[in-house]
Design an enzyme around this catalytic site. Structure first.
Site, mmCIF file in Angstrom:
data_model
loop_
_atom_site.group_PDB
_atom_site.id
_atom_site.type_symbol
_atom_site.label_atom_id
_atom_site.label_comp_id
_atom_site.label_asym_id
_atom_site.label_seq_id
_atom_site.Cartn_x
_atom_site.Cartn_y
_atom_site.Cartn_z
ATOM 1 N N ASP A 44 14.118 33.748 -25.176
ATOM 2 C CA ASP A 44 13.177 34.036 -24.099
ATOM 3 C C ASP A 44 12.687 35.467 -24.253
ATOM 4 O O ASP A 44 13.418 36.335 -24.749
ATOM 5 C CB ASP A 44 13.839 33.860 -22.729
ATOM 6 C CG ASP A 44 12.837 33.712 -21.594
ATOM 7 O OD1 ASP A 44 12.669 32.567 -21.117
ATOM 8 O OD2 ASP A 44 12.219 34.716 -21.192
ATOM 9 N N ASP A 66 9.630 36.876 -28.339
ATOM 10 C CA ASP A 66 8.242 36.711 -27.937
ATOM 11 C C ASP A 66 7.629 35.678 -28.882
ATOM 12 O O ASP A 66 7.441 35.947 -30.069
ATOM 13 C CB ASP A 66 7.500 38.044 -28.043
ATOM 14 C CG ASP A 66 6.019 37.938 -27.707
ATOM 15 O OD1 ASP A 66 5.517 36.818 -27.459
ATOM 16 O OD2 ASP A 66 5.349 38.993 -27.708
ATOM 17 N N VAL A 67 7.325 34.482 -28.384
ATOM 18 C CA VAL A 67 6.858 33.411 -29.266
ATOM 19 C C VAL A 67 5.476 33.678 -29.837
ATOM 20 O O VAL A 67 5.050 32.986 -30.768
ATOM 21 C CB VAL A 67 6.884 32.045 -28.558
ATOM 22 C CG1 VAL A 67 8.298 31.661 -28.158
ATOM 23 C CG2 VAL A 67 5.933 32.007 -27.368
ATOM 24 N N TYR A 174 -6.083 27.845 -19.357
ATOM 25 C CA TYR A 174 -4.795 27.176 -19.326
ATOM 26 C C TYR A 174 -4.930 25.724 -19.773
ATOM 27 O O TYR A 174 -4.155 25.241 -20.617
ATOM 28 C CB TYR A 174 -4.190 27.246 -17.926
ATOM 29 C CG TYR A 174 -2.791 26.697 -17.858
ATOM 30 C CD1 TYR A 174 -1.701 27.469 -18.231
ATOM 31 C CD2 TYR A 174 -2.551 25.389 -17.427
ATOM 32 C CE1 TYR A 174 -0.408 26.972 -18.186
ATOM 33 C CE2 TYR A 174 -1.261 24.878 -17.371
ATOM 34 C CZ TYR A 174 -0.199 25.665 -17.753
ATOM 35 O OH TYR A 174 1.075 25.164 -17.712
ATOM 36 N N LYS A 178 -3.209 24.069 -23.222
ATOM 37 C CA LYS A 178 -2.265 22.963 -23.191
ATOM 38 C C LYS A 178 -2.824 21.719 -23.888
ATOM 39 O O LYS A 178 -2.066 20.966 -24.525
ATOM 40 C CB LYS A 178 -1.867 22.651 -21.749
ATOM 41 C CG LYS A 178 -0.981 23.722 -21.121
ATOM 42 C CD LYS A 178 0.336 23.883 -21.886
ATOM 43 C CE LYS A 178 1.292 24.835 -21.188
ATOM 44 N NZ LYS A 178 2.605 24.931 -21.867
ATOM 45 N N THR A 209 9.532 25.857 -10.673
ATOM 46 C CA THR A 209 9.919 26.911 -11.604
ATOM 47 C C THR A 209 9.457 28.254 -11.053
ATOM 48 O O THR A 209 8.797 28.327 -10.014
ATOM 49 C CB THR A 209 9.265 26.678 -12.971
ATOM 50 O OG1 THR A 209 7.838 26.774 -12.819
ATOM 51 C CG2 THR A 209 9.624 25.303 -13.535
#
Length: 266
Positions: A44, A66-67, A174, A178, A209
């Site tokens: 994470d 950090d992806v 967003y 996705k 979440t």
């Protein structure tokens, strides 16, 4: 632990979960550990949060990641393989939303007008969402395939979003990120199944979440439809993720499972 948890379903497996510091990622990591995984690597961007989750009984090994940094992703996956000998399961739950865009949508709802976001959406906001959600998914998929292809086996589960289907007004970046995640994952799935690697996607609807907690109340209220289920819990989404990662889903390849409580079908 959820009632449907199956002890030993992942006995001996080595797993890695991104976005494991909270929400769905944390729930997935906990359940993998509870169901017998030999090792779970929790990754994470929030180092303190993921260390807290990893410190729970049998939760796993924490990694700050950090992806959106391809070199860091490659290094984290390679380190997991060195440390534990292999990588059997990769769950990619890391992602971001855009609180400023959400507030603009909420303001429009309160004022009884259509949202006006696209012409106010800056380059930085666009790049942040697409860099983390879409680019990050590519980096994680690529690293996982590099680790799994040599052994001819593996299961990858990616967290997408129902927003890719209903494309909420005022949330173009967003929704686009996705939708790209879904298409990317399906294209990779069709390629790598020949190497024994299964890739599938879960597309959650509203889920309790940290991201949801930051959603303006008027937007959250819009999901309070008595005809459908309320917000999912992270554990409910984790159950679907673990099914896809398990041998019970051996014939599912490139699936996008819509988990939105009946708000719409695709």
């Amino acid at each position: 632990m959820n009632d449907v948890t199956r002890q030993g379903r992942f006995d001996g497996k080595v797993a890695m979960v991104t976005g494991a510091g909270s929400g769905m990622g944390a729930a997935v990591a906990r359940q993998l550990a509870a169901e017998g995984a030999r090792a779970v690597v929790l990754a994470d961007v929030n180092a303190e949060a993921v260390e807290r989750v990893a410190a729970e009984p049998a939760a796993g090994h924490a990694v700050a990641l950090d992806v959106s940094d391809p070199a860091a992703v490659d290094a984290a996956v390679a380190d997991a393989v060195r440390r534990f000998g292999r990588l059997d399961i990769l769950v990619h739950a890391a992602g971001v939303d855009d609180p400023e865009a959400k507030q603009l949508i909420a303001d429009a709802l309160v004022e009884g007008r259509q949202p006006e976001v696209t012409d106010r959406l800056g380059d930085a906001a666009w790049r942040r969402v697409t860099r983390i959600n879409l680019d990050g998914t590519f980096y994680v998929l690529r690293a996982a395939v590099r680790a799994m292809r040599p052994v001819g086996a593996g299961a990858i589960v990616v967290i997408g979003s129902s927003s890719a289907f209903d494309t909420p007004a005022g949330y173009p970046h967003y929704a686009a990120s996705k939708a790209g995640v879904h298409a990317l994952s399906q294209a990779v799935a069709k390629e790598v199944i020949a190497s024994g690697i299964r890739v599938n996607v879960v597309a959650p609807g509203p889920t309790e979440t940290g991201m949801a907690a930051r959603t303006p109340a008027v937007l959250r209220g819009g999901f309070a439809d008595p005809r459908v289920r309320p917000y999912a819990t992270p554990e409910e989404i984790a159950d679907i993720v673990l099914f896809l990662a398990s041998e019970a889903a051996a014939n599912l390849v490139g699936a996008v499972l819509l988990a939105n409580g009946g708000r719409f079908t695709a």
